[in-house]
Scaffold this motif. Structure first.
Motif, short mmCIF file in Angstrom:
data_model
loop_
_atom_site.label_atom_id
_atom_site.label_comp_id
_atom_site.label_asym_id
_atom_site.label_seq_id
_atom_site.Cartn_x
_atom_site.Cartn_y
_atom_site.Cartn_z
N SER A 98 46.53 -31.67 -6.41
CA SER A 98 45.33 -31.30 -5.66
C SER A 98 44.16 -32.15 -6.17
N GLY A 99 44.15 -33.38 -5.73
CA GLY A 99 43.15 -34.34 -6.19
C GLY A 99 43.50 -34.86 -7.57
N ALA A 100 42.77 -35.90 -7.96
CA ALA A 100 42.94 -36.43 -9.32
C ALA A 100 42.47 -35.40 -10.34
N THR A 101 41.55 -34.54 -9.93
CA THR A 101 41.00 -33.55 -10.86
C THR A 101 42.09 -32.63 -11.38
N GLU A 102 42.93 -32.13 -10.47
CA GLU A 102 44.03 -31.27 -10.94
C GLU A 102 45.00 -32.08 -11.79
N ALA A 124 32.03 -41.49 -20.05
CA ALA A 124 33.31 -40.97 -19.54
C ALA A 124 33.07 -40.01 -18.39
N TYR A 125 33.90 -40.11 -17.38
CA TYR A 125 33.87 -39.19 -16.24
C TYR A 125 33.85 -37.75 -16.77
N ASP A 126 33.07 -36.91 -16.13
CA ASP A 126 32.73 -35.64 -16.79
C ASP A 126 33.82 -34.58 -16.80
N HIS A 173 36.21 -48.44 -13.52
CA HIS A 173 35.56 -47.40 -14.32
C HIS A 173 34.36 -46.74 -13.62
N ASN A 174 34.41 -45.43 -13.60
CA ASN A 174 33.29 -44.61 -13.16
C ASN A 174 32.59 -44.07 -14.41
N PRO A 175 31.31 -44.25 -14.64
CA PRO A 175 30.28 -44.66 -13.69
C PRO A 175 29.89 -46.14 -13.71
N SER A 201 45.96 -42.51 -17.51
CA SER A 201 45.25 -43.64 -16.93
C SER A 201 44.69 -43.23 -15.57
N ASP A 202 43.39 -43.04 -15.53
CA ASP A 202 42.72 -42.60 -14.31
C ASP A 202 42.41 -43.84 -13.48
N GLU A 203 43.23 -44.04 -12.44
CA GLU A 203 43.11 -45.26 -11.61
C GLU A 203 42.73 -44.90 -10.18
N VAL A 204 41.84 -43.90 -10.03
CA VAL A 204 41.52 -43.45 -8.67
C VAL A 204 40.85 -44.54 -7.82
N TYR A 205 40.25 -45.53 -8.49
CA TYR A 205 39.60 -46.63 -7.73
C TYR A 205 40.49 -47.88 -7.71
N GLU A 206 41.81 -47.67 -7.76
CA GLU A 206 42.75 -48.80 -7.84
C GLU A 206 42.57 -49.81 -6.71
N SER A 232 46.14 -41.35 -9.28
CA SER A 232 45.35 -41.92 -8.19
C SER A 232 44.89 -40.81 -7.25
N SER A 233 44.06 -41.17 -6.27
CA SER A 233 43.47 -40.15 -5.38
C SER A 233 43.37 -40.69 -3.96
N PHE A 234 43.93 -39.96 -2.99
CA PHE A 234 43.76 -40.35 -1.59
C PHE A 234 42.33 -40.07 -1.11
N GLY A 235 41.62 -39.22 -1.84
CA GLY A 235 40.22 -38.98 -1.50
C GLY A 235 39.45 -40.28 -1.48
N LYS A 236 39.70 -41.12 -2.49
CA LYS A 236 38.99 -42.41 -2.59
C LYS A 236 39.57 -43.40 -1.60
N THR A 237 40.90 -43.50 -1.58
CA THR A 237 41.56 -44.55 -0.81
C THR A 237 41.39 -44.35 0.69
N TRP A 243 39.44 -33.79 0.93
CA TRP A 243 40.83 -33.35 1.09
C TRP A 243 41.46 -32.96 -0.25
N LYS A 244 40.94 -33.49 -1.34
CA LYS A 244 41.45 -33.20 -2.68
C LYS A 244 42.98 -33.34 -2.73
N ILE A 245 43.41 -34.56 -2.57
CA ILE A 245 44.84 -34.84 -2.70
C ILE A 245 45.03 -36.15 -3.46
N1 PMP Z 1 38.43 -39.50 -11.81
C1 PMP Z 1 37.38 -40.26 -11.50
C2 PMP Z 1 37.02 -41.41 -12.37
C3 PMP Z 1 36.63 -39.98 -10.35
O1 PMP Z 1 35.57 -40.72 -10.05
C4 PMP Z 1 37.02 -38.90 -9.54
C5 PMP Z 1 36.22 -38.66 -8.30
N2 PMP Z 1 35.74 -37.46 -8.13
C6 PMP Z 1 38.12 -38.11 -9.93
C7 PMP Z 1 38.79 -38.45 -11.06
C8 PMP Z 1 38.55 -36.92 -9.15
O2 PMP Z 1 39.18 -37.25 -7.95
P1 PMP Z 1 39.56 -36.17 -6.87
O3 PMP Z 1 38.37 -36.00 -5.98
O4 PMP Z 1 40.76 -36.73 -6.17
O5 PMP Z 1 39.87 -34.90 -7.58
#
Ligand code: PMP
Ligand code: GLN
Length: 387
Positions: A98-102, A124-126, A173-175, A201-206, A232-237, A243-245
């Motif tokens: 359920s998103g990269a967050t889960e 670091a991402y929060d 890298h975010n931010p 390895s958080d690669e959501v912006y791959e 990775s995250s389809f939210g970004k792609t 959608w949080k996937i």
């Molecule tokens: N990691 C990073 C670095 C992000 O920027 C985000 C964006 N919110 C997430 C994880 C979480 O992604 P998601 O919205 O798919 O949960």
């Protein structure tokens, strides 16, 4: 805090509401242009929406398999092979989340025991630090170095000790928009060869790496991948953050442990979305292949629009974020400046200091999200130029 006779001590003392919610709410309250929280203000691709609609109406509305729909996992395995040259077993190595967050939360909880140290690279991402602490772990914050936010491997080597369990990497890298080059990852592989450290390895912006560079996914490095969970995250792609996937790719033993937790955090992820994404990855691979050029153009437009302003910008190497140094405009701390910018100039951004355990005292940086329609970027730039 709220008074209550039976309120136990907080499990996250000192943690307030995430900056993304704070700044987007302030932007909404002030009617400001919101370049703070990262989300596109343009539409999800129409063919993908059509597949979602199709699957909703076709009755694909009950629980999906716990690890994810096989068709989607197979489509991800095909993408991974095509882009990174790695064969992954969709049955045992890929899990839909359920998103990269889960994925981050479950990965940290699956492996971090009370007292374990987890190395985080600031800014670091929060979501990382609270997840580590909820698992009973101890976050060890190391700063990235210099104006390029580089990974200092000597500093990392010095931080690895007997209690170190995990390193959380994030590239792009975010931010900051920094991208780890392949040479740094190869050196990291050598450094970790004899350690027990796991890597998340958080690669959501791959798919947002610019200027002809390639994303150095950890999937490409067998010696690192054997100890890694790649997220990775389809939210970004797919321009669909709501959608949080997302998904996790990991070696079989790590995947099995990950699923032990995932099954009780989330169990499974929205079924019609999984069907639709499986169709779309296969029918429209040009979508993610063209994403670097799509976002590079927006980055260039935003930087060019602000070239005559008093903000100083070094173009991002990746992500849909652009840092801007405002020290020529104000010497206020970034949290105050970001609030004032939202109120007085009508543009919301994210202060970078909130992503540090120990923010550098003289850093004056804001993060702007350029995942916006060109008109939005032009309107925001017009306001920022006037400062
Ligand atoms: N990691 C990073 C670095 C992000 O920027 C985000 C964006 N919110 C997430 C994880 C979480 O992604 P998601 O919205 O798919 O949960
Ligand atoms: N990742 C998004 C950002 O960096 C925000 C996600 C969130 O709001 N939790 O802006």
């Amino acid at each position: 805090m709220h008074e209550h006779p039976t309120l136990p001590p907080s499990k996250l003392p000192g943690v307030g509401t995430t900056i993304f919610t704070v700044m987007s709410q302030l932007a909404a309250d002030q009617g400001a242009i919101d370049l703070s929280q990262g989300y596109p203000d343009f539409a999800v691709p129409a063919p993908l929406l059509a597949r979602v609609e199709h699957h909703l109406r076709a009755g694909h509305n009950q629980y999906a398999p716990m690890a994810g729909l096989p068709a989607l996992r197979e489509a991800i395995a095909e993408k991974t092979a095509a882009l990174y040259g790695v064969e992954c077993d969709p049955g045992e190595q890929i899990t839909i989340t359920s998103g990269a967050t889960e994925a981050l939360f479950a990965a940290i909880h699956a492996f971090v025991h009370p007292g374990d140290e987890v190395i985080l690279l600031d800014p670091a991402y929060d979501a990382y630090d609270p997840a580590v602490r909820l698992a009973g772990g101890r976050p060890v914050h190391l700063p990235l170095s210099g104006p390029g936010f580089d990974l200092d491997l000597d500093r990392l080597a010095a931080a690895i000790g007997p209690r170190s369990r995990m390193l959380v990497l994030n590239t792009p890298h975010n931010p900051t928009g920094a991208v780890l080059p392949a040479s740094r990852i190869e050196a990291l592989a050598r450094l970790l060869r004899d350690s027990d450290l796991l890597v998340v390895s958080d690669e959501v912006y791959e798919h947002m790496v610019f200027d002809g560079e390639e994303h150095a996914s950890l999937l490409r490095y067998p010696a690192l991948f054997e100890r890694s969970l790649v997220i990775s995250s389809f939210g970004k792609t797919c321009h669909a953050t709501g959608w949080k996937i997302g998904y996790v790719v990991a070696p079989r033993p790590l995947s099995a442990e990950f699923r032990r937790v995932h099954q009780f955090v989330q169990f499974c992820v929205a079924t019609p979305l999984q069907h639709a994404l499986a169709d779309y990855l296969r029918s429209d691979p040009q979508h993610y292949r063209e994403l670097p050029a799509f976002y590079q153009r927006k980055r260039d437009l935003f930087c060019q629009l602000l070239a005559g302003s008093r903000f100083r910008l070094t173009p991002s190497a990746g992500t849909y974020f652009q840092l801007a140094d405002y020290s020529a405009i104000s010497d206020e701390p970034d949290v105050d400046f970001a609030r004032r910018l939202t109120r007085d100039a009508g543009v919301a951004a994210i202060p970078v200091s909130v992503f540090y355990a120990a923010p550098p005292a003289d850093q004056r940086l804001l993060r702007f999200c350029f995942a916006k329609a060109d008109e939005t970027l032009r309107a925001a730039a017009e306001r920022l130029e006037a400062l």
